[in-house]
Motif scaffolding. Structure first.
Motif, PDB file in Angstrom:
ATOM      1  N   TRP A 202     -48.770  45.328  14.802  1.00 57.89           N
ATOM      2  CA  TRP A 202     -47.653  44.582  15.379  1.00 57.89           C
ATOM      3  C   TRP A 202     -46.310  45.154  14.938  1.00 57.89           C
ATOM      4  CZ3 TRP A 202     -44.623  42.107  11.640  1.00 57.89           C
ATOM      5  CH2 TRP A 202     -45.224  41.924  10.380  1.00 57.89           C
ATOM      6  N   THR A 203     -45.289  44.828  15.695  1.00 54.19           N
ATOM      7  CA  THR A 203     -43.916  45.217  15.368  1.00 54.19           C
ATOM      8  C   THR A 203     -43.032  43.976  15.423  1.00 54.19           C
ATOM      9  OG1 THR A 203     -43.483  45.738  17.692  1.00 54.19           O
ATOM     10  CG2 THR A 203     -44.150  47.563  16.263  1.00 54.19           C
ATOM     11  N   VAL A 204     -41.836  44.083  14.888  1.00 51.33           N
ATOM     12  CA  VAL A 204     -40.950  42.923  14.820  1.00 51.33           C
ATOM     13  C   VAL A 204     -40.420  42.536  16.197  1.00 51.33           C
ATOM     14  CG1 VAL A 204     -40.235  43.281  12.441  1.00 51.33           C
ATOM     15  CG2 VAL A 204     -39.013  44.442  14.290  1.00 51.33           C
ATOM     16  N   LYS A 205     -40.131  41.252  16.365  1.00 53.56           N
ATOM     17  CA  LYS A 205     -39.549  40.728  17.594  1.00 53.56           C
ATOM     18  C   LYS A 205     -38.023  40.719  17.460  1.00 53.56           C
ATOM     19  CE  LYS A 205     -43.540  39.620  19.454  1.00 53.56           C
ATOM     20  NZ  LYS A 205     -44.049  40.261  20.690  1.00 53.56           N
ATOM     21  N   THR A 206     -37.329  40.925  18.572  1.00 55.83           N
ATOM     22  CA  THR A 206     -35.867  40.963  18.525  1.00 55.83           C
ATOM     23  C   THR A 206     -35.240  40.015  19.543  1.00 55.83           C
ATOM     24  OG1 THR A 206     -35.711  42.760  20.144  1.00 55.83           O
ATOM     25  CG2 THR A 206     -35.923  43.384  17.826  1.00 55.83           C
ATOM     26  N   LYS A 207     -33.950  39.763  19.359  1.00 55.36           N
ATOM     27  CA  LYS A 207     -33.173  38.976  20.310  1.00 55.36           C
ATOM     28  C   LYS A 207     -31.799  39.623  20.452  1.00 55.36           C
ATOM     29  CE  LYS A 207     -31.616  35.780  16.680  1.00 55.36           C
ATOM     30  NZ  LYS A 207     -31.597  34.364  16.213  1.00 55.36           N
ATOM     31  N   THR A 208     -31.180  39.446  21.599  1.00 52.83           N
ATOM     32  CA  THR A 208     -29.872  40.044  21.865  1.00 52.83           C
ATOM     33  C   THR A 208     -28.749  39.142  21.376  1.00 52.83           C
ATOM     34  OG1 THR A 208     -30.719  41.198  23.814  1.00 52.83           O
ATOM     35  CG2 THR A 208     -28.329  40.921  23.651  1.00 52.83           C
ATOM     36  N   ILE A 209     -27.835  39.721  20.613  1.00 53.47           N
ATOM     37  CA  ILE A 209     -26.637  39.017  20.169  1.00 53.47           C
ATOM     38  C   ILE A 209     -25.498  39.466  21.077  1.00 53.47           C
ATOM     39  CG2 ILE A 209     -25.061  38.586  18.259  1.00 53.47           C
ATOM     40  CD1 ILE A 209     -27.950  37.615  17.821  1.00 53.47           C
ATOM     41  N   PRO A 210     -24.911  38.551  21.837  1.00 60.69           N
ATOM     42  CA  PRO A 210     -23.876  38.949  22.802  1.00 60.69           C
ATOM     43  C   PRO A 210     -22.575  39.376  22.138  1.00 60.69           C
ATOM     44  CG  PRO A 210     -24.025  36.565  22.689  1.00 60.69           C
ATOM     45  CD  PRO A 210     -25.154  37.096  21.849  1.00 60.69           C
ATOM     46  N   ALA A 211     -21.787  40.116  22.876  1.00 63.51           N
ATOM     47  CA  ALA A 211     -20.463  40.526  22.400  1.00 63.51           C
ATOM     48  C   ALA A 211     -19.572  39.292  22.281  1.00 63.51           C
ATOM     49  CB  ALA A 211     -19.854  41.528  23.373  1.00 63.51           C
ATOM     50  N   SER A 212     -18.547  39.404  21.447  1.00 66.20           N
ATOM     51  CA  SER A 212     -17.599  38.305  21.271  1.00 66.20           C
ATOM     52  C   SER A 212     -16.189  38.870  21.279  1.00 66.20           C
ATOM     53  CB  SER A 212     -17.855  37.587  19.943  1.00 66.20           C
ATOM     54  OG  SER A 212     -17.578  38.450  18.851  1.00 66.20           O
ATOM     55  N   GLU A 213     -15.215  38.000  21.187  1.00 61.99           N
ATOM     56  CA  GLU A 213     -13.824  38.455  21.174  1.00 61.99           C
ATOM     57  C   GLU A 213     -13.543  39.299  19.938  1.00 61.99           C
ATOM     58  OE1 GLU A 213      -9.290  36.569  21.346  1.00 61.99           O
ATOM     59  OE2 GLU A 213     -11.035  35.295  21.693  1.00 61.99           O
ATOM     60  N   GLU A 214     -14.161  38.940  18.806  1.00 59.65           N
ATOM     61  CA  GLU A 214     -13.942  39.674  17.557  1.00 59.65           C
ATOM     62  C   GLU A 214     -14.753  40.964  17.498  1.00 59.65           C
ATOM     63  OE1 GLU A 214     -14.847  36.453  17.670  1.00 59.65           O
ATOM     64  OE2 GLU A 214     -12.878  35.571  17.281  1.00 59.65           O
ATOM     65  N   THR A 215     -15.945  40.947  18.087  1.00 59.04           N
ATOM     66  CA  THR A 215     -16.820  42.116  18.071  1.00 59.04           C
ATOM     67  C   THR A 215     -17.219  42.434  19.507  1.00 59.04           C
ATOM     68  OG1 THR A 215     -17.678  41.409  15.916  1.00 59.04           O
ATOM     69  CG2 THR A 215     -18.915  43.111  17.079  1.00 59.04           C
ATOM     70  N   PRO A 216     -16.509  43.338  20.163  1.00 62.98           N
ATOM     71  CA  PRO A 216     -16.695  43.578  21.598  1.00 62.98           C
ATOM     72  C   PRO A 216     -17.870  44.477  21.975  1.00 62.98           C
ATOM     73  CG  PRO A 216     -14.959  44.971  20.781  1.00 62.98           C
ATOM     74  CD  PRO A 216     -15.396  44.118  19.616  1.00 62.98           C
ATOM     75  N   PHE A 217     -18.990  44.303  21.316  1.00 63.77           N
ATOM     76  CA  PHE A 217     -20.193  45.030  21.706  1.00 63.77           C
ATOM     77  C   PHE A 217     -21.399  44.186  21.322  1.00 63.77           C
ATOM     78  CE2 PHE A 217     -18.440  46.794  17.742  1.00 63.77           C
ATOM     79  CZ  PHE A 217     -19.443  46.502  16.830  1.00 63.77           C
ATOM     80  N   GLU A 218     -22.494  44.376  22.035  1.00 65.32           N
ATOM     81  CA  GLU A 218     -23.694  43.594  21.750  1.00 65.32           C
ATOM     82  C   GLU A 218     -24.716  44.434  21.003  1.00 65.32           C
ATOM     83  OE1 GLU A 218     -26.491  44.143  25.718  1.00 65.32           O
ATOM     84  OE2 GLU A 218     -25.179  42.395  25.598  1.00 65.32           O
ATOM     85  N   TRP A 219     -25.634  43.761  20.344  1.00 64.41           N
ATOM     86  CA  TRP A 219     -26.707  44.446  19.646  1.00 64.41           C
ATOM     87  C   TRP A 219     -27.934  43.551  19.658  1.00 64.41           C
ATOM     88  CZ3 TRP A 219     -22.542  42.193  17.244  1.00 64.41           C
ATOM     89  CH2 TRP A 219     -22.806  41.176  16.333  1.00 64.41           C
TER      90      TRP A 219
END
Length: 281
Positions: A202-219
């Motif tokens: 197995w491998t780890v599960k992930t979720k998307t963190i959306p961009a915000s006004e302070e951090t303008p990119f998602e990961w």
């Protein structure tokens, strides 16, 4: 402060964005503001950053595009930047929108897009003739210069660098966050490789963190709850081993690549802490 907590809460750069491209534009804007602060607080004979840059700005100093072209690292595979931004004569450009222009302007992998790579020997006269200058050394020199300028304000009258300092702090914070996001993909790859070595399927599960006004990119971030729920059969020993692996990443106990990838993150963290502190930090 530990950059990577001993838990399964990590950042992974979105696959559509290359980490170097993500951090580089903010880093270039940071260099610009360090240059401007140096100019505002020192006469020509005592400046340290890009002292050979002669341009069309105040006192024949360089404007934004001229500065970036001057400090750019060029070579057989990297030609001099032929593009431009809309910054023009603005000496205090917006950090986020300017970085966006550097990231997307022109055509990728051609001289029309700025590569966001700098030549330390052009950035600082003390590095001239020296080879192998590390990212940490360059970042420390940038922050040292800003701190020196802040300290000099005690004897200067009528000099206000608050706008420039605020933007320098913002640019470094975003550079730091982008470096963490970039580095996290290597951590995820390392953890999953470790699991494979331990004969886990197995491998780890992930979720998307959306961009915000302070951090303008998602990961993407590991979803701890989903990871545990999806692998209830995993032993507590393997989970603890994974946590230990993550916690020791970049300390020299995992692998050489980990240390190399973490060095820029630590350099940015150190610089950010100093800029947010007093001028003697």
């Amino acid at each position: 402060m530990r950059l990577i907590a001993i838990c399964l809460s990590l950042c992974l750069l979105a696959p559509s964005v290359l980490g170097n491209v993500l951090a580089g534009p903010y880093q270039s804007v940071l260099y610009w503001y360090a240059y401007r602060i140096d100019i505002m607080t020192h006469d020509a004979a005592n400046r340290e950053i890009a002292v050979g840059c002669v341009g069309t700005g105040p006192g024949k100093t360089c404007l934004f595009d001229e500065f970036l072209r001057y400090i750019q690292k060029t070579g057989r595979n990297t030609k001099l930047w032929t593009g431009s931004t809309n910054v023009g004569k603005d000496l205090t450009p917006d950090v986020i929108s300017t970085a966006e222009q550097l990231a997307t302007g022109g055509e990728a992998k051609t001289p029309s897009r700025y590569p966001n790579t700098s030549d330390p020997s052009k950035m600082f006269k003390k590095f001239k003739g020296k080879v192998g200058i590390t990212y940490s050394e360059l970042m420390r020199a940038v922050v040292d210069t800003i701190q020196k300028s802040r300290a000099s304000l005690e004897t200067l009258k009528g000099v206000d660098i608050e706008t420039e300092l605020k933007s320098a702090r913002q640019a470094l914070t975003l550079t730091h966050r982008a470096r963490v996001a970039d580095n996290a993909k290597y951590i995820i790859q390392g953890v999953n490789a470790y699991l494979k070595e331990q004969r886990q399927t197995w491998t780890v599960k992930t979720k998307t963190i959306p961009a915000s006004e302070e951090t303008p990119f998602e990961w993407e971030e590991v979803d701890t709850a989903k990871t545990i729920a999806a692998h209830k059969g995993a032993t507590s020993d393997i989970m603890k081993a994974v946590q230990k692996y993550i916690g020791s990443w970049g300390t020299g106990t995992t692998k050489t690549d980990a240390t190399r990838h973490m060095a820029p993150v630590y350099a940015c963290q150190e610089g950010e802490s100093r800029l947010n502190g007093g001028p003697k930090c």
